[in-house]
Motif scaffolding. Structure first.
Motif, PDB file in Angstrom:
ATOM      1  N   VAL A  32      -0.107  10.999  -2.010  1.00  0.00           N
ATOM      2  CA  VAL A  32       0.357   9.602  -1.967  1.00  0.00           C
ATOM      3  C   VAL A  32       0.602   9.172  -0.512  1.00  0.00           C
ATOM      4  N   SER A  33       1.173  10.043   0.302  1.00  0.00           N
ATOM      5  CA  SER A  33       1.396   9.716   1.716  1.00  0.00           C
ATOM      6  C   SER A  33       0.080   9.451   2.429  1.00  0.00           C
ATOM      7  N   ARG A  34      -0.910  10.283   2.173  1.00  0.00           N
ATOM      8  CA  ARG A  34      -2.237  10.105   2.799  1.00  0.00           C
ATOM      9  C   ARG A  34      -2.878   8.801   2.338  1.00  0.00           C
ATOM     10  N   GLN A  35      -2.804   8.526   1.042  1.00  0.00           N
ATOM     11  CA  GLN A  35      -3.408   7.310   0.513  1.00  0.00           C
ATOM     12  C   GLN A  35      -2.709   6.066   1.063  1.00  0.00           C
ATOM     13  N   SER A  36      -1.410   6.118   1.181  1.00  0.00           N
ATOM     14  CA  SER A  36      -0.641   5.001   1.708  1.00  0.00           C
ATOM     15  C   SER A  36      -1.020   4.718   3.161  1.00  0.00           C
ATOM     16  N   ARG A  71      12.006  -2.602   3.822  1.00  0.00           N
ATOM     17  CA  ARG A  71      13.348  -2.227   3.357  1.00  0.00           C
ATOM     18  C   ARG A  71      13.319  -1.233   2.198  1.00  0.00           C
ATOM     19  N   TYR A  72      12.478  -1.506   1.212  1.00  0.00           N
ATOM     20  CA  TYR A  72      12.510  -0.717  -0.027  1.00  0.00           C
ATOM     21  C   TYR A  72      11.464   0.400  -0.097  1.00  0.00           C
ATOM     22  N   LEU A  73      10.498   0.388   0.797  1.00  0.00           N
ATOM     23  CA  LEU A  73       9.459   1.419   0.791  1.00  0.00           C
ATOM     24  C   LEU A  73       9.378   2.102   2.159  1.00  0.00           C
ATOM     25  N   PRO A  74      10.443   2.753   2.588  1.00  0.00           N
ATOM     26  CA  PRO A  74      10.463   3.330   3.933  1.00  0.00           C
ATOM     27  C   PRO A  74       9.483   4.480   4.133  1.00  0.00           C
ATOM     28  N   ARG A  75       9.034   5.094   3.058  1.00  0.00           N
ATOM     29  CA  ARG A  75       8.110   6.237   3.184  1.00  0.00           C
ATOM     30  C   ARG A  75       6.654   5.817   3.092  1.00  0.00           C
ATOM     31  N   GLY A  76       6.399   4.532   2.950  1.00  0.00           N
ATOM     32  CA  GLY A  76       5.020   4.070   2.915  1.00  0.00           C
ATOM     33  C   GLY A  76       4.794   2.958   1.919  1.00  0.00           C
ATOM     34  N   VAL A  77       3.796   2.179   2.207  1.00  0.00           N
ATOM     35  CA  VAL A  77       3.441   1.029   1.375  1.00  0.00           C
ATOM     36  C   VAL A  77       2.365   1.434   0.363  1.00  0.00           C
ATOM     37  N   PRO A  78       2.070   0.565  -0.593  1.00  0.00           N
ATOM     38  CA  PRO A  78       1.119   0.922  -1.652  1.00  0.00           C
ATOM     39  C   PRO A  78      -0.280   1.241  -1.130  1.00  0.00           C
ATOM     40  N   SER A  79      -1.006   1.996  -1.914  1.00  0.00           N
ATOM     41  CA  SER A  79      -2.381   2.352  -1.546  1.00  0.00           C
ATOM     42  C   SER A  79      -3.395   1.422  -2.195  1.00  0.00           C
ATOM     43  N   VAL A  80      -2.922   0.420  -2.915  1.00  0.00           N
ATOM     44  CA  VAL A  80      -3.803  -0.562  -3.554  1.00  0.00           C
ATOM     45  C   VAL A  80      -3.493  -1.930  -2.964  1.00  0.00           C
ATOM     46  N   PHE A  81      -4.535  -2.624  -2.529  1.00  0.00           N
ATOM     47  CA  PHE A  81      -4.360  -3.965  -1.984  1.00  0.00           C
ATOM     48  C   PHE A  81      -5.632  -4.773  -2.219  1.00  0.00           C
ATOM     49  N   SER A  82      -5.562  -6.051  -1.907  1.00  0.00           N
ATOM     50  CA  SER A  82      -6.708  -6.932  -2.107  1.00  0.00           C
ATOM     51  C   SER A  82      -7.051  -7.655  -0.821  1.00  0.00           C
ATOM     52  N   PHE A  83      -8.286  -8.131  -0.768  1.00  0.00           N
ATOM     53  CA  PHE A  83      -8.701  -8.977   0.345  1.00  0.00           C
ATOM     54  C   PHE A  83      -9.709  -9.991  -0.162  1.00  0.00           C
ATOM     55  N   ASP A  84      -9.803 -11.115   0.563  1.00  0.00           N
ATOM     56  CA  ASP A  84     -10.728 -12.188   0.210  1.00  0.00           C
ATOM     57  C   ASP A  84     -11.860 -12.243   1.216  1.00  0.00           C
ATOM     58  N   LEU A  85     -13.073 -12.408   0.702  1.00  0.00           N
ATOM     59  CA  LEU A  85     -14.234 -12.597   1.565  1.00  0.00           C
ATOM     60  C   LEU A  85     -14.229 -14.001   2.143  1.00  0.00           C
ATOM     61  N   GLU A  86     -14.920 -14.175   3.264  1.00  0.00           N
ATOM     62  CA  GLU A  86     -15.030 -15.491   3.880  1.00  0.00           C
ATOM     63  C   GLU A  86     -15.838 -16.425   2.987  1.00  0.00           C
ATOM     64  N   GLY A  87     -15.740 -17.698   3.282  1.00  0.00           N
ATOM     65  CA  GLY A  87     -16.537 -18.700   2.598  1.00  0.00           C
ATOM     66  C   GLY A  87     -15.808 -19.357   1.451  1.00  0.00           C
ATOM     67  N   ALA A  88     -16.343 -20.498   1.070  1.00  0.00           N
ATOM     68  CA  ALA A  88     -15.770 -21.257  -0.033  1.00  0.00           C
ATOM     69  C   ALA A  88     -16.189 -20.644  -1.360  1.00  0.00           C
ATOM     70  N   VAL A 110     -15.116   1.008  -9.824  1.00  0.00           N
ATOM     71  CA  VAL A 110     -14.569   1.622 -11.035  1.00  0.00           C
ATOM     72  C   VAL A 110     -13.475   0.698 -11.572  1.00  0.00           C
ATOM     73  N   ALA A 111     -13.254   0.738 -12.855  1.00  0.00           N
ATOM     74  CA  ALA A 111     -12.261  -0.148 -13.471  1.00  0.00           C
ATOM     75  C   ALA A 111     -10.825   0.311 -13.240  1.00  0.00           C
ATOM     76  N   ASN A 112     -10.608   1.602 -13.019  1.00  0.00           N
ATOM     77  CA  ASN A 112      -9.236   2.085 -12.830  1.00  0.00           C
ATOM     78  C   ASN A 112      -8.877   2.122 -11.348  1.00  0.00           C
ATOM     79  N   ILE A 113      -7.617   2.362 -11.046  1.00  0.00           N
ATOM     80  CA  ILE A 113      -7.160   2.483  -9.662  1.00  0.00           C
ATOM     81  C   ILE A 113      -6.239   3.694  -9.561  1.00  0.00           C
ATOM     82  N   GLY A 114      -5.944   4.117  -8.351  1.00  0.00           N
ATOM     83  CA  GLY A 114      -4.992   5.204  -8.148  1.00  0.00           C
ATOM     84  C   GLY A 114      -5.607   6.584  -8.233  1.00  0.00           C
ATOM     85  N   ASP A 115      -6.880   6.697  -8.031  1.00  0.00           N
ATOM     86  CA  ASP A 115      -7.591   7.972  -8.085  1.00  0.00           C
ATOM     87  C   ASP A 115      -7.504   8.660  -6.722  1.00  0.00           C
ATOM     88  N   ALA A 116      -7.956   9.894  -6.647  1.00  0.00           N
ATOM     89  CA  ALA A 116      -8.045  10.592  -5.367  1.00  0.00           C
ATOM     90  C   ALA A 116      -9.224  10.058  -4.552  1.00  0.00           C
TER      91      ALA A 116
END
Length: 169
Positions: A32-36, A71-88, A110-116
Motif C-alpha cells: 500500500v505504501s508503494r502504491q500510494s 491531516r487524516y492520511l499522514p502515511r500516504g494518500v490513495p492509490s486510485v485517482f482520476s484525470f481528465d483529458l484535454e478538449g471539449a 480492467v473493471a476492478n481497482i486496487g490490484d497489485a
C-alpha cells in the motif's frame, strides 16, 4: 459429523491458501505504501502534462481535499485517482479516451481497482454508465475522465506508458 462442523464453523482453508493470506497480510503495508507513493508521482506528472486538463488526487496541493488528506492520511494518500483529458466533450471524446486506453501497454483496462498491477478504467462507460450526463457531472465524472489505480510497477515505466498513450491524441 463433518456436515455438522461445516454448518457450525464453516469450511476451512487449505494450508496453502491460509499461508497465502498470511503472506498477503504481512506485506500489505509495504504494498500500500508503494502504491500510494507511485500514485502521487503519477498524479504530479499528469498535472503537468499538456494533454491533461485536470487531475483529481488529494495529494496535490491544489486539490480541494488536500488539507484533509494531509491531516487524516499522514502515511500516504490513495492509490486510485482520476484525470481528465484535454478538449471539449464532443462526438470525438469517446474516440480520444479509447485511443489513450488502447495505447497503454503496462497499465491494463480492467473493471476492478486496487490490484497489485496498475489498472485503468473509464467510469463514464463502465462503473457509471447507468447515469445520465447530469448525474455523472454531479459525481465529478465526465466522458473524458479516466480512473487510474496505481500498482507495484516502477513509476518510471508507468509514466513512460502514460506519456506514450497520451501522445496518441
Amino acid at each position: 459429523m463433518k456436515t455438522k462442523y461445516v454448518h457450525d464453523l464453516g469450511p476451512s482453508l487449505s494450508p496453502f491458501n491460509a499461508w497465502q493470506i498470511l503472506q498477503g497480510i504481512e506485506t500489505l503495508d509495504l504494498r500500500v505504501s508503494r502504491q500510494s507513493a507511485t500514485a502521487l508521482t503519477l498524479a504530479q506528472h499528469l498535472a503537468q502534462h499538456p494533454k491533461v486538463t485536470a487531475v483529481y488526487h488529494p495529494g496535490l496541493p491544489d486539490n480541494r481535499w488536500h488539507a484533509l488528506a494531509t491531516r487524516y492520511l499522514p502515511r500516504g494518500v490513495p492509490s486510485v485517482f482520476s484525470f481528465d483529458l484535454e478538449g471539449a466533450e464532443d462526438a470525438d471524446t469517446q474516440t480520444r479516451v479509447a485511443q489513450v486506453i488502447d495505447a497503454l501497454e503496462v497499465v491494463r483496462l480492467v473493471a476492478n481497482i486496487g490490484d497489485a498491477r496498475s489498472l485503468v478504467s473509464h467510469p463514464a462507460s463502465m462503473t457509471h454508465s447507468h447515469l445520465n450526463a447530469a448525474q455523472r457531472a454531479s459525481a465529478g465524472i465526465s466522458l473524458k475522465t479516466i480512473r487510474l489505480s496505481a500498482g507495484l510497477e516502477d513509476p518510471a515505466d508507468l509514466i513512460a506508458d502514460l506519456d506514450r498513450a497520451l501522445a496518441r491524441i
